[in-house]
Design a protein around this motif. Structure first.
Motif, PDB file in Angstrom:
ATOM      1  N   GLY A 198       0.828  -1.195   0.000  1.00  0.00           N
ATOM      2  CA  GLY A 198       0.000   0.000   0.000  1.00  0.00           C
ATOM      3  C   GLY A 198       0.865   1.248   0.000  1.00  0.00           C
ATOM      4  N   PHE A 199       0.303   2.314  -0.484  1.00  0.00           N
ATOM      5  CA  PHE A 199       1.027   3.581  -0.554  1.00  0.00           C
ATOM      6  C   PHE A 199       0.019   4.707  -0.388  1.00  0.00           C
ATOM      7  CE2 PHE A 199       2.755   7.124  -3.117  1.00  0.00           C
ATOM      8  CZ  PHE A 199       3.936   7.322  -2.421  1.00  0.00           C
ATOM      9  N   THR A 200       0.294   5.599   0.539  1.00  0.00           N
ATOM     10  CA  THR A 200      -0.562   6.771   0.713  1.00  0.00           C
ATOM     11  C   THR A 200       0.313   8.028   0.613  1.00  0.00           C
ATOM     12  OG1 THR A 200      -0.304   6.776   3.111  1.00  0.00           O
ATOM     13  CG2 THR A 200      -2.178   5.581   2.227  1.00  0.00           C
ATOM     14  N   TYR A 201      -0.283   9.099   0.151  1.00  0.00           N
ATOM     15  CA  TYR A 201       0.457  10.353   0.086  1.00  0.00           C
ATOM     16  C   TYR A 201      -0.532  11.510   0.150  1.00  0.00           C
ATOM     17  CZ  TYR A 201      -0.947  11.325  -4.729  1.00  0.00           C
ATOM     18  OH  TYR A 201      -1.665  11.613  -5.847  1.00  0.00           O
ATOM     19  N   LYS A 202       0.014  12.675   0.519  1.00  0.00           N
ATOM     20  CA  LYS A 202      -0.767  13.905   0.483  1.00  0.00           C
ATOM     21  C   LYS A 202      -0.095  14.847  -0.506  1.00  0.00           C
ATOM     22  CE  LYS A 202      -3.064  13.633   4.828  1.00  0.00           C
ATOM     23  NZ  LYS A 202      -3.388  14.245   6.108  1.00  0.00           N
ATOM     24  N   ASN A 203      -0.902  15.398  -1.353  1.00  0.00           N
ATOM     25  CA  ASN A 203      -0.423  16.236  -2.441  1.00  0.00           C
ATOM     26  C   ASN A 203       0.244  17.517  -1.916  1.00  0.00           C
ATOM     27  OD1 ASN A 203      -0.077  16.947  -5.065  1.00  0.00           O
ATOM     28  ND2 ASN A 203      -2.179  17.582  -5.425  1.00  0.00           N
ATOM     29  N   LYS A 204       1.357  17.901  -2.524  1.00  0.00           N
ATOM     30  CA  LYS A 204       2.050  19.173  -2.290  1.00  0.00           C
ATOM     31  C   LYS A 204       2.607  19.333  -0.879  1.00  0.00           C
ATOM     32  CE  LYS A 204      -0.943  21.438  -5.599  1.00  0.00           C
ATOM     33  NZ  LYS A 204      -2.039  22.381  -5.772  1.00  0.00           N
ATOM     34  N   SER A 205       2.714  18.263  -0.092  1.00  0.00           N
ATOM     35  CA  SER A 205       3.225  18.412   1.267  1.00  0.00           C
ATOM     36  C   SER A 205       4.360  17.445   1.582  1.00  0.00           C
ATOM     37  CB  SER A 205       2.097  18.214   2.277  1.00  0.00           C
ATOM     38  OG  SER A 205       1.652  16.878   2.231  1.00  0.00           O
ATOM     39  N   ASN A 206       4.837  16.694   0.578  1.00  0.00           N
ATOM     40  CA  ASN A 206       5.937  15.739   0.736  1.00  0.00           C
ATOM     41  C   ASN A 206       5.635  14.716   1.842  1.00  0.00           C
ATOM     42  OD1 ASN A 206       8.334  14.656  -0.079  1.00  0.00           O
ATOM     43  ND2 ASN A 206       9.586  15.915   1.277  1.00  0.00           N
ATOM     44  N   GLN A 207       4.399  14.336   1.992  1.00  0.00           N
ATOM     45  CA  GLN A 207       4.008  13.347   2.999  1.00  0.00           C
ATOM     46  C   GLN A 207       3.653  12.052   2.288  1.00  0.00           C
ATOM     47  OE1 GLN A 207       1.002  14.736   5.662  1.00  0.00           O
ATOM     48  NE2 GLN A 207       0.666  12.718   6.545  1.00  0.00           N
TER      49      GLN A 207
ATOM     50  N   HIS B  61       1.356  -5.829   4.070  1.00  0.00           N
ATOM     51  CA  HIS B  61       0.609  -6.704   4.972  1.00  0.00           C
ATOM     52  C   HIS B  61       0.563  -8.112   4.393  1.00  0.00           C
ATOM     53  CE1 HIS B  61      -2.414  -8.069   7.796  1.00  0.00           C
ATOM     54  NE2 HIS B  61      -3.124  -8.513   6.785  1.00  0.00           N
ATOM     55  N   ARG B  62       0.761  -9.118   5.246  1.00  0.00           N
ATOM     56  CA  ARG B  62       0.609 -10.517   4.852  1.00  0.00           C
ATOM     57  C   ARG B  62      -0.320 -11.172   5.855  1.00  0.00           C
ATOM     58  NH1 ARG B  62       5.943 -13.657   3.334  1.00  0.00           N
ATOM     59  NH2 ARG B  62       4.361 -15.088   2.605  1.00  0.00           N
ATOM     60  N   GLN B  63      -1.450 -11.665   5.374  1.00  0.00           N
ATOM     61  CA  GLN B  63      -2.469 -12.267   6.238  1.00  0.00           C
ATOM     62  C   GLN B  63      -2.052 -13.680   6.649  1.00  0.00           C
ATOM     63  OE1 GLN B  63      -5.233 -10.600   7.153  1.00  0.00           O
ATOM     64  NE2 GLN B  63      -5.938 -12.269   8.436  1.00  0.00           N
ATOM     65  N   HIS B  64      -2.219 -14.012   7.931  1.00  0.00           N
ATOM     66  CA  HIS B  64      -1.973 -15.365   8.419  1.00  0.00           C
ATOM     67  C   HIS B  64      -3.165 -16.243   8.049  1.00  0.00           C
ATOM     68  CE1 HIS B  64       1.616 -14.507  10.818  1.00  0.00           C
ATOM     69  NE2 HIS B  64       1.043 -13.326  11.020  1.00  0.00           N
ATOM     70  N   LYS B  65      -2.887 -17.441   7.546  1.00  0.00           N
ATOM     71  CA  LYS B  65      -3.948 -18.367   7.139  1.00  0.00           C
ATOM     72  C   LYS B  65      -3.648 -19.753   7.662  1.00  0.00           C
ATOM     73  CE  LYS B  65      -5.898 -15.942   3.422  1.00  0.00           C
ATOM     74  NZ  LYS B  65      -6.940 -16.115   2.499  1.00  0.00           N
ATOM     75  N   SER B  66      -4.688 -20.590   7.684  1.00  0.00           N
ATOM     76  CA  SER B  66      -4.537 -21.998   8.045  1.00  0.00           C
ATOM     77  C   SER B  66      -4.797 -22.839   6.812  1.00  0.00           C
ATOM     78  CB  SER B  66      -5.541 -22.398   9.134  1.00  0.00           C
ATOM     79  OG  SER B  66      -5.232 -21.775  10.348  1.00  0.00           O
ATOM     80  N   ARG B  67      -3.935 -23.810   6.572  1.00  0.00           N
ATOM     81  CA  ARG B  67      -4.143 -24.760   5.480  1.00  0.00           C
ATOM     82  C   ARG B  67      -4.839 -25.967   6.094  1.00  0.00           C
ATOM     83  NH1 ARG B  67       0.681 -24.901   2.010  1.00  0.00           N
ATOM     84  NH2 ARG B  67      -0.437 -23.150   1.116  1.00  0.00           N
ATOM     85  N   ILE B  68      -6.052 -26.269   5.604  1.00  0.00           N
ATOM     86  CA  ILE B  68      -6.838 -27.368   6.177  1.00  0.00           C
ATOM     87  C   ILE B  68      -7.087 -28.447   5.131  1.00  0.00           C
ATOM     88  CG2 ILE B  68      -7.968 -25.896   7.884  1.00  0.00           C
ATOM     89  CD1 ILE B  68     -10.466 -25.981   6.107  1.00  0.00           C
ATOM     90  N   ARG B  69      -7.295 -29.662   5.616  1.00  0.00           N
ATOM     91  CA  ARG B  69      -7.674 -30.790   4.767  1.00  0.00           C
ATOM     92  C   ARG B  69      -9.042 -31.279   5.246  1.00  0.00           C
ATOM     93  NH1 ARG B  69      -3.338 -33.779   4.675  1.00  0.00           N
ATOM     94  NH2 ARG B  69      -2.872 -33.333   2.498  1.00  0.00           N
TER      95      ARG B  69
END
Length: 101
Positions: A72-81, A87-95
């Motif tokens: 992800g990337f966020t920014y605010k225009n004209k303010s150098n912010q 993010h990596r979601q934890h999952k369960s592998r089920i049978r």
């Protein structure tokens, strides 16, 4: 025979012996019981809540895995912010071990 189960706010179509990744359920080796939403056995379809109360879908947690990375990337225009995040979601592998009507 296959069933449609609900876990982690999502629905999955499963058959016996199938392996799939779902939201985190427990430690590897744990037995879990999942809620069927729909059950199809040959020509008969079971979807009524009173009939599904007797149906069970059991699964075994095989492993804990992590999903693909989301950048992800966020920014605010004209303010150098600017801010980058990942993010990596934890999952369960089920049978799926058994589907009982």
């Amino acid at each position: 025979m296959y069933a449609v189960i609900r876990t982690g706010g999502k629905q999955y179509k499963v058959e016996q012996g199938q392996v799939l990744d779902v939201e985190l359920l427990g430690e590897p080796g744990a037995e879990v019981e999942l809620t069927p939403v729909l059950l199809v056995d040959g020509d008969s379809v079971t979807a009524a809540p009173e009939q599904l109360g007797k149906a069970t879908v059991t699964a075994t947690v095989v492993d804990s895995v992590r999903d693909r990375k989301i950048n992800g990337f966020t920014y605010k225009n004209k303010s150098n912010q600017r801010r980058r995040w990942g993010h990596r979601q934890h999952k369960s592998r089920i049978r799926i071990t058994a589907i009982k009507a």
